[in-house]
Design a protein around this motif. Structure first.
Motif, PDB file in Angstrom:
ATOM      1  N   ILE A  51       0.839  -1.193   0.000  1.00 25.26           N
ATOM      2  CA  ILE A  51       0.000   0.000   0.000  1.00 25.26           C
ATOM      3  C   ILE A  51       0.877   1.248   0.000  1.00 25.26           C
ATOM      4  CG2 ILE A  51      -1.811   1.266   1.214  1.00 25.26           C
ATOM      5  CD1 ILE A  51      -2.691  -1.389   2.437  1.00 25.26           C
ATOM      6  N   TYR A  52       0.545   2.183  -0.894  1.00 21.79           N
ATOM      7  CA  TYR A  52       1.319   3.403  -1.067  1.00 21.79           C
ATOM      8  C   TYR A  52       0.420   4.637  -0.942  1.00 21.79           C
ATOM      9  CZ  TYR A  52       4.769   0.274  -3.224  1.00 21.79           C
ATOM     10  OH  TYR A  52       5.657  -0.739  -3.458  1.00 21.79           O
ATOM     11  N   ALA A  53       1.022   5.753  -0.573  1.00 20.79           N
ATOM     12  CA  ALA A  53       0.361   7.056  -0.613  1.00 20.79           C
ATOM     13  C   ALA A  53       0.783   7.730  -1.915  1.00 20.79           C
ATOM     14  CB  ALA A  53       0.772   7.910   0.584  1.00 20.79           C
ATOM     15  N   ARG A  54      -0.183   8.117  -2.720  1.00 18.58           N
ATOM     16  CA  ARG A  54       0.134   8.702  -4.027  1.00 18.58           C
ATOM     17  C   ARG A  54       0.745  10.091  -3.858  1.00 18.58           C
ATOM     18  NH1 ARG A  54      -1.238   6.914  -8.805  1.00 18.58           N
ATOM     19  NH2 ARG A  54      -2.826   5.528  -7.906  1.00 18.58           N
ATOM     20  N   ASN A  55       1.692  10.406  -4.729  1.00 18.40           N
ATOM     21  CA  ASN A  55       2.396  11.688  -4.653  1.00 18.40           C
ATOM     22  C   ASN A  55       1.580  12.858  -5.177  1.00 18.40           C
ATOM     23  OD1 ASN A  55       4.685  10.447  -3.588  1.00 18.40           O
ATOM     24  ND2 ASN A  55       5.578  10.077  -5.605  1.00 18.40           N
ATOM     25  N   ASN A  56       0.569  12.568  -5.997  1.00 17.64           N
ATOM     26  CA  ASN A  56      -0.228  13.644  -6.575  1.00 17.64           C
ATOM     27  C   ASN A  56      -1.670  13.191  -6.712  1.00 17.64           C
ATOM     28  OD1 ASN A  56      -0.228  11.948  -8.850  1.00 17.64           O
ATOM     29  ND2 ASN A  56       1.617  12.922  -9.639  1.00 17.64           N
ATOM     30  N   ILE A  57      -2.504  14.042  -7.272  1.00 19.07           N
ATOM     31  CA  ILE A  57      -3.900  13.693  -7.514  1.00 19.07           C
ATOM     32  C   ILE A  57      -4.103  13.644  -9.022  1.00 19.07           C
ATOM     33  CG2 ILE A  57      -6.315  14.315  -7.150  1.00 19.07           C
ATOM     34  CD1 ILE A  57      -5.424  15.953  -4.726  1.00 19.07           C
ATOM     35  N   GLU A  58      -4.434  12.474  -9.534  1.00 18.73           N
ATOM     36  CA  GLU A  58      -4.624  12.297 -10.970  1.00 18.73           C
ATOM     37  C   GLU A  58      -6.041  11.782 -11.234  1.00 18.73           C
ATOM     38  OE1 GLU A  58      -0.251  11.288 -12.793  1.00 18.73           O
ATOM     39  OE2 GLU A  58      -1.364   9.646 -11.865  1.00 18.73           O
ATOM     40  N   VAL A  59      -6.813  12.570 -11.956  1.00 22.99           N
ATOM     41  CA  VAL A  59      -8.195  12.215 -12.280  1.00 22.99           C
ATOM     42  C   VAL A  59      -8.273  11.823 -13.748  1.00 22.99           C
ATOM     43  CG1 VAL A  59     -10.570  13.064 -12.447  1.00 22.99           C
ATOM     44  CG2 VAL A  59      -9.140  13.714 -10.495  1.00 22.99           C
ATOM     45  N   LEU A  60      -8.916  10.698 -14.002  1.00 23.02           N
ATOM     46  CA  LEU A  60      -9.056  10.201 -15.360  1.00 23.02           C
ATOM     47  C   LEU A  60     -10.512  10.209 -15.791  1.00 23.02           C
ATOM     48  CD1 LEU A  60      -6.749   8.130 -13.836  1.00 23.02           C
ATOM     49  CD2 LEU A  60      -6.435   7.607 -16.249  1.00 23.02           C
ATOM     50  N   MET A  61     -10.704  10.378 -17.091  1.00 24.80           N
ATOM     51  CA  MET A  61     -12.055  10.321 -17.643  1.00 24.80           C
ATOM     52  C   MET A  61     -11.973   9.961 -19.120  1.00 24.80           C
ATOM     53  SD  MET A  61     -15.086  13.183 -17.605  1.00 24.80           S
ATOM     54  CE  MET A  61     -16.783  12.688 -17.959  1.00 24.80           C
ATOM     55  N   THR A  62     -12.882   9.092 -19.554  1.00 28.34           N
ATOM     56  CA  THR A  62     -12.983   8.759 -20.969  1.00 28.34           C
ATOM     57  C   THR A  62     -13.975   9.721 -21.608  1.00 28.34           C
ATOM     58  OG1 THR A  62     -12.494   6.418 -20.582  1.00 28.34           O
ATOM     59  CG2 THR A  62     -13.602   6.982 -22.643  1.00 28.34           C
ATOM     60  N   ILE A  63     -13.565  10.351 -22.686  1.00 26.79           N
ATOM     61  CA  ILE A  63     -14.428  11.311 -23.380  1.00 26.79           C
ATOM     62  C   ILE A  63     -14.568  10.912 -24.843  1.00 26.79           C
ATOM     63  CG2 ILE A  63     -13.751  13.205 -21.865  1.00 26.79           C
ATOM     64  CD1 ILE A  63     -12.003  14.261 -24.178  1.00 26.79           C
ATOM     65  N   LYS A  64     -15.661  11.360 -25.449  1.00 34.28           N
ATOM     66  CA  LYS A  64     -15.843  11.158 -26.887  1.00 34.28           C
ATOM     67  C   LYS A  64     -15.334  12.387 -27.626  1.00 34.28           C
ATOM     68  CE  LYS A  64     -19.542   7.862 -27.874  1.00 34.28           C
ATOM     69  NZ  LYS A  64     -18.796   7.225 -28.983  1.00 34.28           N
ATOM     70  N   LYS A  65     -14.567  12.158 -28.668  1.00 36.81           N
ATOM     71  CA  LYS A  65     -14.085  13.284 -29.464  1.00 36.81           C
ATOM     72  C   LYS A  65     -15.232  13.975 -30.175  1.00 36.81           C
ATOM     73  CE  LYS A  65      -9.373  11.713 -30.310  1.00 36.81           C
ATOM     74  NZ  LYS A  65      -8.331  11.522 -31.334  1.00 36.81           N
ATOM     75  N   LYS A  66     -16.242  13.182 -30.553  1.00 38.28           N
ATOM     76  CA  LYS A  66     -17.456  13.714 -31.157  1.00 38.28           C
ATOM     77  C   LYS A  66     -18.628  12.969 -30.540  1.00 38.28           C
ATOM     78  CE  LYS A  66     -15.406  14.839 -35.671  1.00 38.28           C
ATOM     79  NZ  LYS A  66     -15.455  14.571 -37.139  1.00 38.28           N
ATOM     80  N   MET A  67     -19.693  13.706 -30.182  1.00 35.16           N
ATOM     81  CA  MET A  67     -20.874  13.087 -29.583  1.00 35.16           C
ATOM     82  C   MET A  67     -21.713  12.424 -30.677  1.00 35.16           C
ATOM     83  SD  MET A  67     -20.498  13.322 -26.428  1.00 35.16           S
ATOM     84  CE  MET A  67     -22.096  12.809 -25.808  1.00 35.16           C
ATOM     85  N   ALA A  68     -21.263  11.226 -31.096  1.00 36.71           N
ATOM     86  CA  ALA A  68     -21.953  10.453 -32.112  1.00 36.71           C
ATOM     87  C   ALA A  68     -21.704   8.974 -31.830  1.00 36.71           C
ATOM     88  CB  ALA A  68     -21.450  10.822 -33.510  1.00 36.71           C
ATOM     89  N   LEU A  69     -22.577   8.105 -32.369  1.00 38.70           N
ATOM     90  CA  LEU A  69     -22.438   6.672 -32.116  1.00 38.70           C
ATOM     91  C   LEU A  69     -21.088   6.143 -32.579  1.00 38.70           C
ATOM     92  CD1 LEU A  69     -26.001   5.338 -33.064  1.00 38.70           C
ATOM     93  CD2 LEU A  69     -25.023   5.624 -30.772  1.00 38.70           C
TER      94      LEU A  69
END
Length: 294
Positions: free
Chosen positions: A96-114
């Protein structure tokens, strides 16, 4: 949160420092439950977003276009980390480690289409960041990956792997996992990996559906997956006992229970709920940042 002035010691990783004063039972958890999928906890909560909604409208009027609940969510999470740093721990190599920074991830669509391509962004924050810092940093990352861009480094790395023959790709993935276990994975790969970070968040509300419980990946070291849905209207009693309409969203969280105990997690979620009731506190940095144990 690790102090940036700390010297790296034997046993530390590039992205975090080894926690050496944990209780024996917590230290043993990664051996009792070696896989992240063995240690998933599922949590759901309704968050009153009436005040957060007002804050978003206020910021849009002030010229911050596309200011949404997503920014409030990320800023609230960062504020909780600044006061409850154990939720920013991670497990790698059964340690178990304490992270050195805060990193937030998110998957996004380059274009809002199917058929619109998806890409994953990773944004680094500081525990002192305000909601204005979150808005600027996150939007910059989104804009850099929208439209007909060539793709970020994560995409380029994935495309390289795509051209490797299957028998060789299995060996490379095994090698990457092994190097990661022993903290030997190159920093460049850790930085671009969508499986290494503090938290990954997804907005089902933008798709018009309810949130889902999304599993956490065994590969990498992500300890928390947050998902929230579209805004709903409900009724609750005010101080005088009269029914009152309010706006809320449903939050679903999947967490790695090995990094801290249930009481600590509960305290963190209660703090997030309280912040949503008064999101204006996010306009200023926290009075004090609390560091994790040694």
């Amino acid at each position: 949160m690790a102090d940036k002035k700390r010297r790296r010691r034997l046993g530390d990783r590039r992205e975090g420092r080894k926690l050496r004063t944990l209780s024996p039972i917590i230290r043993a958890m990664p051996y009792i439950m070696p896989k992240r999928n063995d240690s998933l906890n599922f949590f759901t909560e309704k968050l009153d977003v009436s005040e957060a909604d007002k804050l978003c409208r206020e910021q849009i009027k002030a010229g911050r276009t596309n200011f949404t609940l997503l920014h409030v969510f990320i800023a609230a999470y960062i504020r909780v980390v600044s006061q409850r740093p154990a939720i920013n721990r991670f497990v790698s190599g059964q340690t178990i480690y304490a992270r050195n920074n805060i990193e937030v991830l998110m998957t996004i669509k380059k274009k809002m289409a199917l058929d619109g391509e998806e890409t994953c962004i990773k944004v680094q924050f500081e525990p002192t960041d305000t909601i204005y810092d979150v808005y600027d940093k996150f939007n910059a990352a989104v804009m850099a990956n929208k439209g007909d861009t060539e793709g970020n480094d994560t995409e380029k790395f994935a495309k390289v792997l795509n051209y490797i023959p299957r028998f060789l790709l299995r060996f490379i993935i095994w090698l990457i996992k092994t190097l990661d276990y022993y903290a030997l994975l190159p920093k460049a790969i850790v930085n671009l990996s969508p499986f290494h970070g503090s938290m990954i968040i997804t907005s089902m509300g933008s798709l018009g559906i309810r949130p889902i419980y999304h599993h956490i990946y065994d590969f990498g070291n992500l300890p928390i997956f947050l998902s929230y849905g579209s805004k709903q209207t409900g009724l609750k009693l005010d101080e005088d006992g009269n029914p009152k309409k309010y706006k809320y969203i449903e939050l679903k969280a999947v967490t790695d229970e090995r990094i801290c105990d249930g009481y600590y997690y509960a305290s963190a979620f209660k703090m997030m709920k309280k912040i949503f009731e008064n999101p204006h506190v996010l306009k200023n940095p926290p009075d004090k940042v609390i560091e994790d144990i040694d």
